[in-house]
Design a protein around this motif. Structure first.
Motif, PDB file in Angstrom:
ATOM      1  N   HIS A  51       0.833  -1.204   0.000  1.00 32.99           N
ATOM      2  CA  HIS A  51       0.000   0.000   0.000  1.00 32.99           C
ATOM      3  C   HIS A  51       0.862   1.247   0.000  1.00 32.99           C
ATOM      4  N   ALA A 101       0.838   5.067   1.680  1.00 31.32           N
ATOM      5  CA  ALA A 101       0.194   5.715   2.827  1.00 31.32           C
ATOM      6  C   ALA A 101       0.336   7.216   2.739  1.00 31.32           C
ATOM      7  N   TYR A 142      -7.466   1.898   5.903  1.00 32.12           N
ATOM      8  CA  TYR A 142      -6.904   1.191   4.755  1.00 32.12           C
ATOM      9  C   TYR A 142      -8.033   0.886   3.785  1.00 32.12           C
ATOM     10  N   GLU A 167      -3.498   3.742   2.315  1.00 37.68           N
ATOM     11  CA  GLU A 167      -3.759   4.020   3.728  1.00 37.68           C
ATOM     12  C   GLU A 167      -3.773   5.543   3.904  1.00 37.68           C
TER      13      GLU A 167
END
Ligand SMILES: [Fe+2]
Length: 185
Positions: free
Chosen positions: A75, A77, A115, A125
């Motif tokens: 992911h 962020a 998330y 995120e």
């Protein structure tokens, strides 16, 4: 000898299938602005940012054949200095997006996070800092039905109940700052 350059993470470039769908989501729901766009060979690259000091934080290139998870990036962020109420509002807004999946509110003790997977399945995120540093990794599901005061109290209690040590976040970053200042001497 290691580099004497101090490195700050600046942006990610992500391949997408449907540029307009992705731009709609990142601008309308997440608040990014398009800062530039133009041809990249036969493709197009579009740059987006919502800070004053990054030309782009993320850029998209329309060169992907199929949406789905990346095989090497879990992911990306984004940190916000916004409020818990604003994070809760984003959580609600994401739930109104039919193509967003895997919405998961979570706290790592040092952060309150949401998330999710964007409309093409990329892991994202969005988080805000809690007031504490807590050793990582750890995480607990976050219950946004609690009000802000209750969430704050619950977060501290929940991690302390597990034996985690919570210290002021400012102290942790001050110590990191001192360490890094010595490194660059
Ligand atoms: Fe993360």
């Amino acid at each position: 000898m290691s580099s004497t350059l101090s490195l700050e993470f600046a942006h990610a470039v992500v391949y997408v299938v449907d540029m307009e769908k992705i731009l709609d989501f990142y601008t309308r729901v997440l608040g990014f602005e398009v800062t530039d766009r133009g041809p990249l060979g036969e493709r197009e690259i579009v740059f987006l940012s919502q800070t004053a000091d990054h030309h782009h934080q993320i850029a998209f290139v329309d060169s992907r054949n199929e949406a789905g998870r990346s095989n090497s990036v879990d992911h990306l962020a984004f940190r916000s200095s916004g409020s818990l109420a604003a994070l809760r509002a984003l959580h609600d807004a994401l739930q109104a997006e039919p193509e967003v999946s895997g919405i998961r509110p979570l706290t790592h003790g040092n952060a309150w996070s949401v998330y999710f997977r964007d409309p093409e399945g990329n892991g994202i995120e969005v988080f805000i800092d809690t007031p504490w540093h807590v050793q990582q990794p750890q995480g607990k599901p976050l219950d946004f039905s609690m009000d802000d005061d209750a969430l704050l109290a619950w977060t501290k209690e929940a991690f302390e109940a597990d034996g985690a040590e919570l210290s002021p976040l400012g102290e942790f970053y001050a110590a990191r700052g001192e360490h890094l200042a010595q490194r660059s001497d």
